[in-house]
Design a protein around this motif. Structure first.
Motif, PDB file in Angstrom:
ATOM      1  N   GLY A 173       0.824  -1.204   0.000  1.00 29.37           N
ATOM      2  CA  GLY A 173       0.000   0.000   0.000  1.00 29.37           C
ATOM      3  C   GLY A 173       0.851   1.242   0.000  1.00 29.37           C
ATOM      4  N   SER A 174       0.202   2.380  -0.030  1.00 33.32           N
ATOM      5  CA  SER A 174       0.943   3.642  -0.037  1.00 33.32           C
ATOM      6  C   SER A 174       1.622   3.906   1.293  1.00 33.32           C
ATOM      7  CB  SER A 174      -0.023   4.802  -0.363  1.00 33.32           C
ATOM      8  OG  SER A 174      -1.087   4.826   0.577  1.00 33.32           O
ATOM      9  N   ASP A 175       1.050   3.354   2.380  1.00 32.54           N
ATOM     10  CA  ASP A 175       1.608   3.589   3.712  1.00 32.54           C
ATOM     11  C   ASP A 175       2.221   2.348   4.337  1.00 32.54           C
ATOM     12  OD1 ASP A 175       0.706   6.228   3.560  1.00 32.54           O
ATOM     13  OD2 ASP A 175      -1.275   5.667   4.339  1.00 32.54           O
ATOM     14  N   ARG A 176       2.130   1.208   3.691  1.00 28.88           N
ATOM     15  CA  ARG A 176       2.671  -0.015   4.301  1.00 28.88           C
ATOM     16  C   ARG A 176       3.049  -1.030   3.221  1.00 28.88           C
ATOM     17  NH1 ARG A 176      -2.454  -3.583   6.585  1.00 28.88           N
ATOM     18  NH2 ARG A 176      -3.899  -3.181   4.838  1.00 28.88           N
ATOM     19  N   VAL A 177       4.090  -1.774   3.529  1.00 24.50           N
ATOM     20  CA  VAL A 177       4.498  -2.952   2.759  1.00 24.50           C
ATOM     21  C   VAL A 177       4.882  -3.992   3.797  1.00 24.50           C
ATOM     22  CG1 VAL A 177       6.134  -3.918   1.114  1.00 24.50           C
ATOM     23  CG2 VAL A 177       5.304  -1.582   0.796  1.00 24.50           C
ATOM     24  N   GLU A 178       4.023  -4.986   3.996  1.00 23.48           N
ATOM     25  CA  GLU A 178       4.250  -5.939   5.088  1.00 23.48           C
ATOM     26  C   GLU A 178       3.679  -7.302   4.741  1.00 23.48           C
ATOM     27  OE1 GLU A 178       2.287  -3.824   8.196  1.00 23.48           O
ATOM     28  OE2 GLU A 178       0.292  -4.604   7.675  1.00 23.48           O
ATOM     29  N   TYR A 179       4.261  -8.326   5.405  1.00 22.71           N
ATOM     30  CA  TYR A 179       3.749  -9.678   5.243  1.00 22.71           C
ATOM     31  C   TYR A 179       2.517  -9.860   6.130  1.00 22.71           C
ATOM     32  CZ  TYR A 179       8.000 -10.998   2.759  1.00 22.71           C
ATOM     33  OH  TYR A 179       9.017 -11.088   1.850  1.00 22.71           O
ATOM     34  N   VAL A 180       1.528 -10.576   5.597  1.00 20.45           N
ATOM     35  CA  VAL A 180       0.332 -10.890   6.370  1.00 20.45           C
ATOM     36  C   VAL A 180       0.686 -11.976   7.373  1.00 20.45           C
ATOM     37  CG1 VAL A 180      -2.021 -11.756   6.261  1.00 20.45           C
ATOM     38  CG2 VAL A 180      -1.146 -10.252   4.448  1.00 20.45           C
ATOM     39  N   GLU A 181       0.331 -11.785   8.612  1.00 15.70           N
ATOM     40  CA  GLU A 181       0.673 -12.740   9.662  1.00 15.70           C
ATOM     41  C   GLU A 181      -0.347 -13.880   9.691  1.00 15.70           C
ATOM     42  OE1 GLU A 181       1.154 -10.859  13.395  1.00 15.70           O
ATOM     43  OE2 GLU A 181       2.816  -9.568  12.753  1.00 15.70           O
ATOM     44  N   THR A 182      -0.096 -14.878   8.873  1.00 15.31           N
ATOM     45  CA  THR A 182      -0.930 -16.078   8.903  1.00 15.31           C
ATOM     46  C   THR A 182      -0.408 -17.029   9.973  1.00 15.31           C
ATOM     47  OG1 THR A 182       0.447 -17.089   7.195  1.00 15.31           O
ATOM     48  CG2 THR A 182      -1.501 -15.893   6.463  1.00 15.31           C
ATOM     49  N   SER A 183      -1.286 -17.934  10.402  1.00 18.56           N
ATOM     50  CA  SER A 183      -0.887 -18.889  11.445  1.00 18.56           C
ATOM     51  C   SER A 183       0.076 -19.913  10.873  1.00 18.56           C
ATOM     52  CB  SER A 183      -2.121 -19.584  12.021  1.00 18.56           C
ATOM     53  OG  SER A 183      -2.833 -20.234  10.981  1.00 18.56           O
ATOM     54  N   LEU A 184       1.044 -20.326  11.662  1.00 21.00           N
ATOM     55  CA  LEU A 184       2.014 -21.330  11.247  1.00 21.00           C
ATOM     56  C   LEU A 184       1.350 -22.700  11.246  1.00 21.00           C
ATOM     57  CD1 LEU A 184       4.968 -21.932  10.532  1.00 21.00           C
ATOM     58  CD2 LEU A 184       5.382 -22.289  12.978  1.00 21.00           C
ATOM     59  N   SER A 185       1.427 -23.410  10.094  1.00 25.06           N
ATOM     60  CA  SER A 185       0.778 -24.715   9.994  1.00 25.06           C
ATOM     61  C   SER A 185       1.597 -25.612   9.088  1.00 25.06           C
ATOM     62  CB  SER A 185      -0.648 -24.576   9.450  1.00 25.06           C
ATOM     63  OG  SER A 185      -0.616 -24.025   8.140  1.00 25.06           O
ATOM     64  N   ALA A 186       1.372 -26.913   9.250  1.00 24.99           N
ATOM     65  CA  ALA A 186       2.100 -27.890   8.456  1.00 24.99           C
ATOM     66  C   ALA A 186       1.453 -28.033   7.078  1.00 24.99           C
ATOM     67  CB  ALA A 186       2.106 -29.239   9.174  1.00 24.99           C
ATOM     68  N   PRO A 187       2.196 -28.540   6.085  1.00 25.94           N
ATOM     69  CA  PRO A 187       1.592 -28.807   4.783  1.00 25.94           C
ATOM     70  C   PRO A 187       0.505 -29.878   4.881  1.00 25.94           C
ATOM     71  CG  PRO A 187       3.986 -28.748   4.629  1.00 25.94           C
ATOM     72  CD  PRO A 187       3.655 -28.740   6.083  1.00 25.94           C
ATOM     73  N   LEU A 188      -0.329 -29.930   3.868  1.00 22.80           N
ATOM     74  CA  LEU A 188      -1.377 -30.939   3.807  1.00 22.80           C
ATOM     75  C   LEU A 188      -0.749 -32.320   3.636  1.00 22.80           C
ATOM     76  CD1 LEU A 188      -3.845 -29.124   1.370  1.00 22.80           C
ATOM     77  CD2 LEU A 188      -3.841 -29.080   3.869  1.00 22.80           C
ATOM     78  N   GLY A 189      -1.281 -33.294   4.363  1.00 23.44           N
ATOM     79  CA  GLY A 189      -0.783 -34.656   4.258  1.00 23.44           C
ATOM     80  C   GLY A 189       0.354 -34.978   5.184  1.00 23.44           C
TER      81      GLY A 189
END
Length: 483
Positions: free
Chosen positions: A378-394
């Protein structure tokens, strides 16, 4: 009376004449020059053996260099360079009939010391005899011997040779060559002999080398060039088969991915996709959902090659079905996908990220399973979205992780990407994430409202050379700009 003898005086010989039977002193004859001894038979054998060893060493070095080439274009250039050194020429060209499994295809022609315009001039030399429309041979190679005869054809003096087409002499004078030597690229075993078909002779192309002055290779040079071209034919045939297989896999992969991005009011999309040489299982999707919603997905499945691509197609089709039924709950979508993966693909694991977007309300709900977090610009921010840490499927007995809600402001952009974008940088993951963040922050403000410009800038900055290393992973960049 006997005459008295005179006394002897030193230095004075006696005046008594020599007896009549004494011969006069012989005049010495000039010395004779001895003839050089004839060479011993063993010396001739040693010289011949030394020549053979030198030739074999040269062939070994050239074939080893050719064997190290893994791409068809590199191999063709190597054949030209090696052949030029063997026959003593400075320039040349090689043409290959790159037919696919159906017999279709187009000739591939590569020049050494010849530009595209020069190759075009050579193509204007008229045919000397009828050939099939799909013939891979340029006009300069029309007088090659028939299939089965792998001997070369020489034109030692093109300006003075009779019987040549005037256009041939005109092209030779224009390009500055006065002689040529052509060799067919022919193998006694068909390139597809290992597919079950009976072995058969096959000519896959030809090579010709050009001399600036009237010249002709010696018998030794012809022999070495013939041996080298025999090996080169086998190597080129394998690369042709490999190239066709890679193209088939790439075509299959493209058919399994979206042919175009949907148009949904309130959001504009762009995608960049770079396929790795092995054809991995990375994928993306953009799916219009009921009530003006939009589903965005990106992920990857373990493995490479046709098997992984087929599994990727099944996984993507299943996710589309789950997204239509319960897309407003991304956790439920990925939970269903994980259950399906464990039942149908028990030997594989997969990463996935699904985002349910409501552009009218500028609300995005994201759930991820072992995949990289999206980046918001964005014009005021460049940041990573804090998603929850999870394992891959399977990977676990049962997958479930909480979702994250994002509210992008007008004019902000969400950036989804595959982990291949980070791996191809060659840096550690921390450095790769930092490089991606810096690339996103460096997008010019005037270009931030154009998702196409954002995708191009990020890809060009993170991978400045744009190279696809051998064995490199797929790169996917999916950009969603909210208006």
């Amino acid at each position: 009376m006997t005459a008295p003898h005179l006394p002897k005086v030193a230095g004075i010989s006696s005046p008594v004449p020599a007896p009549a039977h004494t011969s006069a002193p012989a005049v010495p004859s000039p010395p004779t020059v001895p003839e050089p001894p004839a060479p011993a038979p063993c010396a001739l054998v040693q010289d011949r053996l030394a020549g053979w060893v030198s030739d074999l060493t040269t062939l070994q070095e050239l074939t080893e260099r050719l064997a190290r080439t893994a791409r068809l274009d590199d191999a063709l250039h190597e054949v030209l360079r090696a052949g030029a050194s063997l026959v003593g020429a400075g320039r040349g060209l090689v043409t290959l009939h790159s037919a696919d499994a159906d017999g279709a295809g187009h000739p591939v022609t590569v020049g050494l010391g010849l530009g595209l315009a020069d190759l075009g001039h050579i193509e204007t030399i008229p045919h000397e005899r009828d050939r099939a429309p799909h013939s891979p041979y340029v006009r300069l190679l029309d007088d090659l011997p028939p299939v089965g005869d792998r001997s070369g054809t020489a034109h030692p003096d093109i300006p003075g040779e009779g019987g040549l087409d005037p256009r041939h002499r005109e092209v030779a004078a224009r390009l500055g060559y006065a002689a040529s030597y052509a060799v067919p690229l022919e193998s006694p075993v068909s390139p597809r002999a290992d597919s079950g078909a009976p072995p058969a002779a096959g000519r896959i192309g030809a090579a010709v080398w050009l001399y600036d002055e009237p010249a002709e290779p010696t018998e030794r040079q012809r022999h070495l060039a013939g041996l080298y071209c025999g090996y080169a034919t086998e190597h080129l045939a394998r690369l042709v088969e490999l190239t066709h297989a890679r193209e088939a896999v790439a075509t299959l992969r493209e058919e399994l991915l979206p042919s175009r991005l949907p148009r949904v009011p309130g959001v504009r999309l762009a995608v960049r996709h770079r396929t790795g040489p092995q054809g991995g299982g990375d994928w993306y999707d953009a799916l219009p959902l009921p009530e003006g919603a939009l589903g965005l997905a990106i992920g990857g499945i373990t493995g490479s090659g046709p098997g992984a691509i087929a599994a990727m197609g099944r996984l993507r089709a299943s996710l589309r079905a789950y997204a239509v039924m319960e897309g407003e709950d991304p956790v439920a979508v990925l939970s269903d996908l994980e259950l399906l993966l464990r039942v149908t693909e028990p030997a594989r694991a997969a990463t996935a990220l699904f985002a349910y977007c409501e552009p009218a309300e500028r609300k995005v709900v994201v759930a991820g399973a072992g995949h990289c977090s999206p980046l918001i610009i964005g014009s005021d921010r460049v940041e990573y979205v804090e998603t929850s840490l999870s394992a891959p499927l399977g990977m676990l007995a049962c997958w479930e992780a909480p979702s994250v809600e994002i509210e992008p402001a007008p004019g902000e952009t969400l950036l989804f990407y595959s982990d291949g974008l980070l791996h191809r940088t060659g840096d550690s993951m921390d450095r790769a994430y930092a490089r991606l963040h810096a690339a996103a922050a460096g997008v010019p403000r005037a270009a931030r409202r154009d998702p196409e410009a954002v995708a191009d800038h990020v890809l060009r900055t993170v991978l400045p050379d744009g190279s696809v290393p051998e064995g490199g992973e797929d790169v996917i960049l999916l950009v969603a700009h909210f208006e």
